[in-house]
Write an enzyme that holds these catalytic residues in place. Structure first.
Site, PDB file in Angstrom:
ATOM      1  N   GLU A 162       0.805  -1.232   0.000  1.00 20.57           N
ATOM      2  CA  GLU A 162       0.000   0.000   0.000  1.00 20.57           C
ATOM      3  C   GLU A 162       0.837   1.281   0.000  1.00 20.57           C
ATOM      4  OE1 GLU A 162      -2.909  -0.460   3.143  1.00 20.57           O
ATOM      5  OE2 GLU A 162      -3.477  -2.457   2.423  1.00 20.57           O
ATOM      6  N   GLU A 268      -5.871 -11.004  -1.287  1.00 21.18           N
ATOM      7  CA  GLU A 268      -6.716 -10.809  -0.100  1.00 21.18           C
ATOM      8  C   GLU A 268      -8.196 -10.812  -0.496  1.00 21.18           C
ATOM      9  OE1 GLU A 268      -5.520  -7.345   2.199  1.00 21.18           O
ATOM     10  OE2 GLU A 268      -3.402  -7.702   1.808  1.00 21.18           O
TER      11      GLU A 268
HETATM   12  O1  9MR Z   1      -7.398  -8.267   8.567  1.00 21.56           O
HETATM   13  C1  9MR Z   1      -6.423  -7.450   9.208  1.00 21.56           C
HETATM   14  C2  9MR Z   1      -6.982  -6.893  10.509  1.00 21.56           C
HETATM   15  O2  9MR Z   1      -7.238  -7.950  11.410  1.00 21.56           O
HETATM   16  C3  9MR Z   1      -5.988  -5.915  11.113  1.00 21.56           C
HETATM   17  O3  9MR Z   1      -6.576  -5.287  12.225  1.00 21.56           O
HETATM   18  C4  9MR Z   1      -5.605  -4.861  10.078  1.00 21.56           C
HETATM   19  C5  9MR Z   1      -4.523  -3.932  10.610  1.00 21.56           C
HETATM   20  O4  9MR Z   1      -3.297  -4.618  10.797  1.00 21.56           O
HETATM   21  O5  9MR Z   1      -5.110  -5.479   8.903  1.00 21.56           O
HETATM   22  C6  9MR Z   1      -6.037  -6.307   8.280  1.00 21.56           C
HETATM   23  O6  9MR Z   1      -5.491  -6.820   7.102  1.00 21.56           O
HETATM   24  C7  9MR Z   1      -5.178  -5.872   6.104  1.00 21.56           C
HETATM   25  C8  9MR Z   1      -3.956  -6.350   5.376  1.00 21.56           C
HETATM   26  O7  9MR Z   1      -2.904  -6.553   6.284  1.00 21.56           O
HETATM   27  C9  9MR Z   1      -3.529  -5.357   4.298  1.00 21.56           C
HETATM   28  N1  9MR Z   1      -4.611  -5.105   3.395  1.00 21.56           N
HETATM   29  C10 9MR Z   1      -5.880  -4.721   4.001  1.00 21.56           C
HETATM   30  C11 9MR Z   1      -6.286  -5.751   5.053  1.00 21.56           C
HETATM   31  C12 9MR Z   1      -7.641  -5.407   5.640  1.00 21.56           C
HETATM   32  O8  9MR Z   1      -7.557  -4.188   6.336  1.00 21.56           O
END
Ligand code: 9MR
Length: 369
Positions: A162, A268
């Site tokens: 990102e 994802e």
């Molecule tokens: O699913 C993840 C959630 O449990 C966490 O709180 C969050 C912050 O670390 O990250 C989520 O996963 C993200 C991923 O790492 C990057 N792309 C977006 C995902 C959804 O927010």
């Protein structure tokens, strides 16, 4: 010792796997044979999901279903920087080791998510940015140590996650960007390649299947990196989809991604019905109930997504498809956006939804049709 813990877990997983396959038969739509066919067995590329170590330990039913259906696993959180480098002076690889043990004991490919991400950068690392050289030195040590530790064991990494603005063109003004300029990206890939020359190294981002300005900025970055000889070898489309994102738009984005020649990972995947503004708590509850018609529409969307991946991405570039959770009962969506939704291929009780069968049809369909 951890190993014993995992042995016990593996044993309970096999018991649960039997119970689950029986329960799937009773929910079969067109015969037990189809219902018990595993996604991983009908796919020519790896199929995976994110999972948390917490779920492996506390939800053996989820772990069993993961192992039954998939052959690739990504840590939903455990391998992020704010867990591994929680405090200065050392790294905590405990949770990452647990993920590796789970992967090795259950024949799963382990995917590394994620090395450099603004959202998982601990405060003490952000503070280093006052001295860019110190931040760079940390990044180098972190990536060398981390990727080196799992050399040959983690198949690929989301090296940078990102780095683009949430929408439109331009780079995200993260602490990494502000301290080191966009060069931080080239450095991260270089350090990762030095530590494991065989690992597939990805740039990963969201909404690049729908926001063409954002995708084009990422593609320009990739072409600059490639021209400079930076060892980037993969592009991850997160694919947090919404039902009304047109398939033609997604196809166009995939065509552009394929043209890079890189490995392409749908990294994802989930498909929601409601809307949000991409911020925490920013959900807009339009649908509060899931109807049969919506279930069928979602199945069609999942089917089309797989078909597009298979048709557009050349086989040698198909790194795989990874769900961001596979059960409506444990998806990240409600916790993050503050809204109810049904984004996954299994329902709250872990029964396969029409979406499961749609996804599977997409994997099995002949492409000459
Ligand atoms: O699913 C993840 C959630 O449990 C966490 O709180 C969050 C912050 O670390 O990250 C989520 O996963 C993200 C991923 O790492 C990057 N792309 C977006 C995902 C959804 O927010």
């Amino acid at each position: 010792m951890k190993t014993n813990g995992w042995r016990t877990l593996s044993f309970s997983i096999s018991i649960f796997a039997v119970a689950l396959s029986l329960s799937h038969e009773s929910h079969a739509q067109s015969g037990s044979e189809e219902a018990t066919t595993k996604l991983k067995d009908v796919s020519s590329f790896p199929i995976g999901s994110s999972m948390s170590t917490r779920h492996y330990l506390w939800r053996p039913d989820l772990a069993a279903l993961h192992v039954e259906q998939f052959n690739s696993v990504t840590a939903g959180n455990a391998m992020k920087m704010h867990f591994v480098a929680r405090e200065p002076g050392g790294y905590d690889f405990g949770p990452a080791d647990q993920m590796l043990a789970f992967a090795e004991e259950n024949d799963q490919r382990l995917f590394g998510h994620t090395l450099i991400w603004h959202s998982a950068t601990p405060d003490w690392v952000e503070d280093l940015s006052e001295d860019p050289e110190a931040l760079d030195a940390f990044m180098k040590d972190y990536i060398h140590t981390y990727v080196g530790r799992y050399k040959g064991k983690v198949a690929g990494w989301d090296v940078v996650n990102e780095a683009m603005n949430t929408s439109g063109p331009g780079y995200r003004q993260s602490v990494w960007y502000r301290a080191l300029g966009k060069d931080y990206i080239a450095k991260a890939f270089t350090y990762a390649h030095e530590a494991d020359p065989e690992a597939v190294l990805f740039y990963n981002d969201f909404n690049i299947e729908r926001d063409m300005e954002k995708l084009d900025t990422a593609l320009e970055m990739i072409s600059d990196l490639t021209n400079q000889g930076v060892p980037i070898s993969g592009l991850g489309f997160q694919m947090h989809l919404r039902m009304d994102i047109p398939d033609e738009t997604i196809a166009e984005a995939l065509r552009k991604g394929a043209a890079t020649g890189l490995q392409i990972h749908l990294s994802e995947v989930d498909i929601i019905f409601n809307r949000h503004d991409d911020t925490r708590g920013g959900g807009e509850q339009i649908y509060s109930e899931l109807t049969d018609e919506m279930r069928e529409q979602q199945a069609e969307k999942y089917r089309n997504l797989v078909l597009m991946y298979r048709r557009i991405i050349p086989e040698e570039q198909q790194f795989g498809i990874t769900f961001w959770g596979f059960s409506d009962g444990s998806t990240w969506i409600p916790g993050f956006f503050g809204m109810k939704d049904w984004p996954c291929i299994f329902d709250e009780e872990l029964n396969p939804k029409p979406a499961f069968y749609g996804f599977k049809e997409g994997l099995e369909a002949s492409l000459s049709e």
